[in-house]
Design a protein around this motif. Structure first.
Motif, PDB file in Angstrom:
ATOM      1  N   GLU A 167       0.837  -1.202   0.000  1.00 39.14           N
ATOM      2  CA  GLU A 167       0.000   0.000   0.000  1.00 39.14           C
ATOM      3  C   GLU A 167       0.875   1.256   0.000  1.00 39.14           C
ATOM      4  OE1 GLU A 167      -3.249   0.193  -0.419  1.00 39.14           O
ATOM      5  OE2 GLU A 167      -3.305  -1.987  -0.623  1.00 39.14           O
TER       6      GLU A 167
ATOM      7  N   LEU B 290       2.169   1.887  -3.390  1.00 39.49           N
ATOM      8  CA  LEU B 290       1.171   2.481  -4.291  1.00 39.49           C
ATOM      9  C   LEU B 290       0.982   3.972  -4.002  1.00 39.49           C
ATOM     10  CD1 LEU B 290      -1.388  -0.448  -4.533  1.00 39.49           C
ATOM     11  CD2 LEU B 290       0.188   0.380  -6.255  1.00 39.49           C
TER      12      LEU B 290
ATOM     13  N   TYR C  24       3.770   5.648  -5.509  1.00 39.95           N
ATOM     14  CA  TYR C  24       3.512   5.717  -6.953  1.00 39.95           C
ATOM     15  C   TYR C  24       2.640   6.923  -7.276  1.00 39.95           C
ATOM     16  CZ  TYR C  24       1.262   4.396 -11.382  1.00 39.95           C
ATOM     17  OH  TYR C  24       0.754   4.390 -12.646  1.00 39.95           O
ATOM     18  N   TRP C  25       1.617   7.134  -6.476  1.00 40.17           N
ATOM     19  CA  TRP C  25       0.721   8.272  -6.693  1.00 40.17           C
ATOM     20  C   TRP C  25       1.493   9.580  -6.563  1.00 40.17           C
ATOM     21  CZ3 TRP C  25      -2.735  10.659  -2.493  1.00 40.17           C
ATOM     22  CH2 TRP C  25      -3.555  11.638  -3.060  1.00 40.17           C
TER      23      TRP C  25
ATOM     24  N   SER D 288      -7.216  -6.762  -3.815  1.00 38.68           N
ATOM     25  CA  SER D 288      -7.186  -5.393  -3.294  1.00 38.68           C
ATOM     26  C   SER D 288      -5.968  -4.645  -3.806  1.00 38.68           C
ATOM     27  CB  SER D 288      -7.175  -5.418  -1.770  1.00 38.68           C
ATOM     28  OG  SER D 288      -8.377  -5.981  -1.301  1.00 38.68           O
ATOM     29  N   ILE D 289      -4.803  -5.354  -3.833  1.00 41.56           N
ATOM     30  CA  ILE D 289      -3.596  -4.662  -4.301  1.00 41.56           C
ATOM     31  C   ILE D 289      -3.749  -4.248  -5.765  1.00 41.56           C
ATOM     32  CG2 ILE D 289      -1.175  -5.056  -4.873  1.00 41.56           C
ATOM     33  CD1 ILE D 289      -0.957  -6.634  -2.271  1.00 41.56           C
TER      34      ILE D 289
ATOM     35  N   HIS E  53      -6.148  -1.348  -5.946  1.00 44.92           N
ATOM     36  CA  HIS E  53      -5.556  -0.082  -5.476  1.00 44.92           C
ATOM     37  C   HIS E  53      -4.553   0.458  -6.488  1.00 44.92           C
ATOM     38  CE1 HIS E  53      -6.596  -1.210  -1.063  1.00 44.92           C
ATOM     39  NE2 HIS E  53      -7.652  -1.034  -1.826  1.00 44.92           N
ATOM     40  N   PHE E  54      -3.858  -0.452  -7.169  1.00 48.36           N
ATOM     41  CA  PHE E  54      -2.943  -0.004  -8.230  1.00 48.36           C
ATOM     42  C   PHE E  54      -3.707   0.784  -9.293  1.00 48.36           C
ATOM     43  CE2 PHE E  54      -1.093  -1.011 -12.431  1.00 48.36           C
ATOM     44  CZ  PHE E  54       0.058  -0.269 -12.303  1.00 48.36           C
TER      45      PHE E  54
ATOM     46  N   TYR F 215      -4.963   4.186  -7.884  1.00 46.92           N
ATOM     47  CA  TYR F 215      -3.944   5.237  -7.802  1.00 46.92           C
ATOM     48  C   TYR F 215      -3.553   5.716  -9.192  1.00 46.92           C
ATOM     49  CZ  TYR F 215      -3.287   5.016  -2.797  1.00 46.92           C
ATOM     50  OH  TYR F 215      -3.468   5.128  -1.462  1.00 46.92           O
ATOM     51  N   ASN F 216      -3.632   4.798 -10.161  1.00 50.24           N
ATOM     52  CA  ASN F 216      -3.369   5.213 -11.534  1.00 50.24           C
ATOM     53  C   ASN F 216      -4.348   6.291 -11.975  1.00 50.24           C
ATOM     54  OD1 ASN F 216      -1.449   4.602 -13.354  1.00 50.24           O
ATOM     55  ND2 ASN F 216      -2.126   2.508 -13.672  1.00 50.24           N
TER      56      ASN F 216
ATOM     57  N   LEU G 163      -6.090   8.266 -10.016  1.00 53.24           N
ATOM     58  CA  LEU G 163      -6.241   9.393  -9.094  1.00 53.24           C
ATOM     59  C   LEU G 163      -5.593  10.656  -9.662  1.00 53.24           C
ATOM     60  CD1 LEU G 163      -7.693   9.556  -6.489  1.00 53.24           C
ATOM     61  CD2 LEU G 163      -5.613   9.003  -5.279  1.00 53.24           C
TER      62      LEU G 163
END
Lengths: 279, 123
Positions: free
Chosen positions: A231, A234, A237-238, B111-112, B115-116, B119-120, B122
């Motif tokens: 998490e 990620l 990454y954001w 979930s991972i 979430h990837f 976030y991509n 976002l």
């Protein structure tokens, strides 16, 4: 090679000597109305144009007669005989071939009720009418005959693609107005509203009180930690990373996660089965 | 969450309203683990509803952000609901080959990946 060439030159010289001037005998123009009444009839002079200029109404007929003769007065049929209509102002012109008999007599009729296609589009300005004679045996000749007034023609039909040959009106693009963020107050209210589910979640969890006694045990915690690391990766990454980087780091991180997960879940499963088997 | 409200174990008194008896049965017969997941599901549903209301009523301006937030709620809800279905002892017969540990591993991996993508989006 020299022989035929010199012969050709010699024959050309003979032709040049023979060449002589063609002229017109008794050229005459006649204008008659539609009811055959003669409005005008007069001989033409090759030296100067007739005055006043010839004027044709919509139904009049112009008749032009002449005989082409050489300087001996003998009738000649030239190889080419044309009448040219030329509007000096607009540059429009038309060529009308004229039929000449073997004796050199020629007649041109111009009926304005049925104008020939060789008559150029006409405006307010006079159309100059001239005669062109071409012959192998004689000098070429050009005679300005007269100026001609004809009723103005219809404006030429516009071509369908005409508009593309002129500058088009400028194109002004209209864009959608830039989108705006709502007022700070509204944003704040909804941010608070979004905190409400967290309150509900924490309240419910506090009420239910789930027990995680083995969370920090050596078997479980590495799995939880690597999941947390995922998490975190990620989020990173954001904030900062590129796609390639996050895929690389994720691939690396996935290995310990898989190992830790296998161990942790195996331990949990053993505990579950061990607990349930004596039952 | 229909599985959450499986048939009550005992017949409620006639004086109670059906909804109340349903809630009581759920509260008494559901294990703590499932209740935890249910709390998480309620949280996700509320979050998604509020985000959707914001998009409809106020603005969808950073549309990618809305998509990311809303999709994370919906996707996480789906993942959690399937986790709940698979770990529920009452559904044991339906998921013979799926142990609860395996279900949790699927949940974590899903979930991972989710979430990837979130976030991509976002931005």
């Amino acid at each position: 090679m020299v022989g035929p060439l010199s012969w050709l030159l010699a024959s050309l010289a003979v032709l040049a000597v023979q060449a002589s001037v063609l002229t017109l005998q008794s050229p005459r123009l006649t204008v008659s109305s539609s009811d055959a009444a003669q409005l005008r009839s007069e001989p033409l002079s090759l030296a100067h144009k007739v005055t006043p200029p010839v004027e044709l109404r919509a139904t009049d007929t112009l008749k032009l007669t002449f005989q082409i003769v050489d300087e001996d007065g003998k009738g000649v049929q030239p190889h080419q005989t044309f009448v040219r209509f030329y509007d000096e102002v607009t540059g429009e012109e038309g060529i009308q071939p004229v039929k000449v008999t073997a004796g050199g007599k020629a007649k041109l009729e111009l009926n304005m009720a049925r104008p020939p296609s060789s008559l150029p589009p006409s405006g307010k300005d006079p159309i100059k009418v001239s005669l062109y004679l071409g012959s192998f045996k004689h000098d070429p000749a050009q005679y300005e005959l007269f100026d001609l007034f004809v009723p103005p023609s219809q404006p030429p039909a516009q071509h369908a693609d005409e508009v593309f040959f002129h500058p088009r009106p400028e194109i002004f693009h209209t864009f959608r107005p830039e989108q705006k963020v709502p007022p700070k107050f509204v944003s704040a209210v909804f941010t608070l509203l979004l905190a409400a589910p967290w309150v509900v979640l924490l309240g419910l969890l506090a009420h239910i009180g789930p027990q995680v006694p083995y969370l920090f045990s050596s078997g479980i915690f590495p799995f939880i930690a690597t999941l947390g690391a995922f998490e975190g990766l990620l989020v990173w990454y954001w904030v900062d990373l590129h796609l390639g980087q996050v895929l690389l780091y994720g691939a690396i991180l996935s290995i310990p996660t898989a190992i830790a997960g296998k161990r942790a879940l195996a331990a949990v499963g053993e505990r579950r089965l061990g607990k349930s088997s004596p039952k | 969450m229909p599985a959450a409200k499986i048939a009550p174990s005992k017949t409620a008194g006639s004086s109670q309203s059906p909804l109340l008896s349903l809630w009581k049965a759920y509260y008494e017969s559901t294990s703590t683990r499932l209740k935890t997941i249910d709390a998480f599901l309620v949280f996700l549903m509320l979050s998604g509803i509020i985000q959707f209301l914001y998009c409809v009523l106020i603005t969808n301006f950073p549309f990618n952000a809305f998509l990311a937030g809303f999709a994370s709620c919906v996707g996480q809800f789906v993942l959690a609901a399937s986790l709940r279905a698979q770990v529920n002892p009452a559904n044991r017969s339906e998921f013979k080959d799926v142990s609860p540990e395996r279900a949790f591993a699927d949940f974590a991996l899903g979930s991972i990946v989710l979430h990837f993508f979130v976030y991509n989006f976002l931005g």
